[in-house]
Scaffold this active site. Structure first.
Site, PDB file in Angstrom:
ATOM      1  CE  LYS A  71       5.670  10.729 111.433  1.00 57.84           C
ATOM      2  NZ  LYS A  71       5.575   9.695 112.460  1.00 57.84           N
ATOM      3  CG  ASP A 107       6.695   9.961 116.080  1.00 54.31           C
ATOM      4  OD1 ASP A 107       5.580  10.228 116.569  1.00 54.31           O
ATOM      5  OD2 ASP A 107       6.919   9.956 114.859  1.00 54.31           O
TER       6      ASP A 107
HETATM    7  P1  NAP Z   1       7.817   3.392 107.172  1.00 54.82           P
HETATM    8  O1  NAP Z   1       8.863   4.413 107.352  1.00 54.82           O
HETATM    9  O2  NAP Z   1       7.135   3.257 105.858  1.00 54.82           O
HETATM   10  O3  NAP Z   1       8.491   1.962 107.570  1.00 54.82           O
HETATM   11  C1  NAP Z   1       7.749   0.773 107.424  1.00 54.82           C
HETATM   12  C2  NAP Z   1       8.545  -0.385 108.026  1.00 54.82           C
HETATM   13  O4  NAP Z   1       7.714  -1.555 107.979  1.00 54.82           O
HETATM   14  C3  NAP Z   1       9.825  -0.739 107.263  1.00 54.82           C
HETATM   15  O5  NAP Z   1      10.798  -1.184 108.164  1.00 54.82           O
HETATM   16  C4  NAP Z   1       9.339  -1.868 106.353  1.00 54.82           C
HETATM   17  O6  NAP Z   1      10.393  -2.740 105.937  1.00 54.82           O
HETATM   18  C5  NAP Z   1       8.423  -2.596 107.281  1.00 54.82           C
HETATM   19  N1  NAP Z   1       7.450  -3.442 106.598  1.00 54.82           N
HETATM   20  C6  NAP Z   1       6.399  -3.035 105.847  1.00 54.82           C
HETATM   21  N2  NAP Z   1       5.711  -4.113 105.390  1.00 54.82           N
HETATM   22  C7  NAP Z   1       6.360  -5.208 105.861  1.00 54.82           C
HETATM   23  C8  NAP Z   1       6.131  -6.608 105.758  1.00 54.82           C
HETATM   24  N3  NAP Z   1       5.096  -7.097 105.057  1.00 54.82           N
HETATM   25  N4  NAP Z   1       6.959  -7.461 106.389  1.00 54.82           N
HETATM   26  C9  NAP Z   1       8.006  -6.979 107.125  1.00 54.82           C
HETATM   27  N5  NAP Z   1       8.272  -5.669 107.270  1.00 54.82           N
HETATM   28  C10 NAP Z   1       7.455  -4.789 106.650  1.00 54.82           C
HETATM   29  O7  NAP Z   1       6.623   3.589 108.220  1.00 54.82           O
HETATM   30  P2  NAP Z   1       6.742   4.183 109.722  1.00 54.82           P
HETATM   31  O8  NAP Z   1       6.488   5.634 109.712  1.00 54.82           O
HETATM   32  O9  NAP Z   1       8.014   3.679 110.319  1.00 54.82           O
HETATM   33  O10 NAP Z   1       5.464   3.502 110.418  1.00 54.82           O
HETATM   34  C11 NAP Z   1       5.464   2.121 110.710  1.00 54.82           C
HETATM   35  C12 NAP Z   1       4.321   1.755 111.633  1.00 54.82           C
HETATM   36  O11 NAP Z   1       4.456   2.434 112.882  1.00 54.82           O
HETATM   37  C13 NAP Z   1       2.940   2.121 111.091  1.00 54.82           C
HETATM   38  O12 NAP Z   1       2.064   1.050 111.393  1.00 54.82           O
HETATM   39  C14 NAP Z   1       2.561   3.337 111.885  1.00 54.82           C
HETATM   40  O13 NAP Z   1       1.142   3.453 112.049  1.00 54.82           O
HETATM   41  C15 NAP Z   1       3.224   3.036 113.222  1.00 54.82           C
HETATM   42  N6  NAP Z   1       3.487   4.266 113.982  1.00 54.82           N
HETATM   43  C16 NAP Z   1       2.832   4.423 115.165  1.00 54.82           C
HETATM   44  C17 NAP Z   1       3.032   5.562 115.911  1.00 54.82           C
HETATM   45  C18 NAP Z   1       2.300   5.729 117.215  1.00 54.82           C
HETATM   46  O14 NAP Z   1       2.234   6.846 117.732  1.00 54.82           O
HETATM   47  N7  NAP Z   1       1.796   4.654 117.797  1.00 54.82           N
HETATM   48  C19 NAP Z   1       3.902   6.578 115.460  1.00 54.82           C
HETATM   49  C20 NAP Z   1       4.567   6.373 114.240  1.00 54.82           C
HETATM   50  C21 NAP Z   1       4.332   5.218 113.504  1.00 54.82           C
HETATM   51  P3  NAP Z   1      11.267  -2.405 104.615  1.00 54.82           P
HETATM   52  O15 NAP Z   1      12.325  -1.434 105.039  1.00 54.82           O
HETATM   53  O16 NAP Z   1      11.789  -3.711 104.204  1.00 54.82           O
HETATM   54  O17 NAP Z   1      10.300  -1.812 103.608  1.00 54.82           O
END
Ligand code: NAP
Length: 286
Positions: A71, A107
């Site tokens: 992304k 999004d």
């Molecule tokens: P990303 O860019 O990889 O970000 C992941 C985030 O989760 C970071 O803030 C990370 O913290 C945090 N994190 C991961 N493991 C953790 C833990 N054990 N404890 C605390 N924080 C933790 O991923 P993303 O694209 O933002 O996606 C994140 C989530 O949103 C996913 O589950 C995805 O499926 C969901 N999502 C849903 C939609 C929808 O349409 N519903 C759309 C987009 C995303 P750090 O910075 O410390 O690593």
């Protein structure tokens, strides 16, 4: 669905893409409106992102979605970036506009639509606590700030990412109060007490995982909980919110609404919402 020499190709790039529900949802919409399009998955490994985008351009692909992990990385390979995508530094939808490939972010639009519809909440003037500072958080923060929230607290495991997100947004939205927090219990208690809406944008909750310590008791009784995770449909966070009598929603509505917005960008047609949602729910149940 009939494929002809004139069929316009849409798709999704990511690594992996095998789990994506977008092909089922988008093809259901195409079929419902009888359009000459088809939507297909394209697995693209990070090392080949530039070549893949060039290939999609040369093959005349009409538009595509972008998912994890591309992304942000895709931005240098596009010709133009829409303001909302520029602001959050992430693109999830690409459209062909003449000779140009233009990046959008639906999004944030999808998230706001779902908060309004599934929680019945207009965020204008609200205080929001966001858990996470990744790609999903960036879209949500930009959308909430654009919708006129009063205060956004960003609580992330890695504090520097929260700081970077605030720096990116503060100048664009001088009227919004931004605060950076850790996930430490005492800090979260304080921020939850003043929050109208709690949003989980982290991957915590997928596969039933839970936060080490999230003091949900501190959220006021009228507080709302939104979890962007949609598998499982009820994360441990949502289960606890329900037990506490708090109104809550998972990310299914956001997933549907971001897809509807992308569909309209590509086809110029209003998305058949109920068909897309039905298909999504059916796929999730499977
Ligand atoms: P990303 O860019 O990889 O970000 C992941 C985030 O989760 C970071 O803030 C990370 O913290 C945090 N994190 C991961 N493991 C953790 C833990 N054990 N404890 C605390 N924080 C933790 O991923 P993303 O694209 O933002 O996606 C994140 C989530 O949103 C996913 O589950 C995805 O499926 C969901 N999502 C849903 C939609 C929808 O349409 N519903 C759309 C987009 C995303 P750090 O910075 O410390 O690593």
């Amino acid at each position: 669905m009939r494929i002809s020499g004139k069929t316009r190709v849409l798709g999704i790039i990511g690594a992996p893409v095998g789990h994506s529900l977008s092909p089922a949802m988008q093809n259901a919409a195409i079929e419902e409106l009888g359009l000459d399009y088809v939507y297909v998955p394209f697995p693209v490994e990070p090392d080949f992102l530039g070549q893949a985008v060039e290939g999609l351009r040369r093959l005349g692909v009409w538009g595509f979605n972008v998912t994890i992990p591309h992304k942000s990385a895709i931005i240098p390979f596009l010709d133009r970036i829409a303001p909302e995508a520029e602001l959050c530094g992430a693109v999830n939808t690409v459209c062909r506009e003449g000779e140009l490939l233009v990046g959008y972010n639906t999004d944030g639009i999808g998230f706001l639509a779902s908060v309004r519809e599934d929680l019945g909440h207009d965020p204008r003037g609200s205080s929001v606590l966001i858990l996470g500072a990744g790609g999903a958080a960036r879209g949500a923060v930009a959308a909430l700030a654009g919708a006129g929230v009063a205060c956004i607290v960003i609580a992330n495991r890695t504090r520097e990412r929260g700081v970077a997100l605030v720096e990116r947004c503060q100048s664009a939205f001088p009227g919004v109060r931004f605060v950076v927090s850790s996930l430490a219990e005492d800090e979260l208690v304080e921020h939850l007490r003043g929050a109208d809406l709690l949003v989980n944008t982290t991957s915590v909750g997928m596969n039933g995982t839970n936060f080490e310590c999230l003091p949900l008791f501190a959220l006021p009784p009228a507080g709302l909980v939104y979890d962007m995770v949609y598998v499982p449909a009820e994360t441990p966070l949502l289960a606890e919110a329900k037990t506490r009598g708090l109104a809550c929603a998972n990310g299914t509505g956001m997933l549907a609404a971001q897809g509807e917005a992308a569909f309209s960008l590509w086809t110029g047609r209003q998305a058949p919402r109920s068909i897309m949602r039905q298909k999504l729910l059916a796929e999730l149940e499977r």
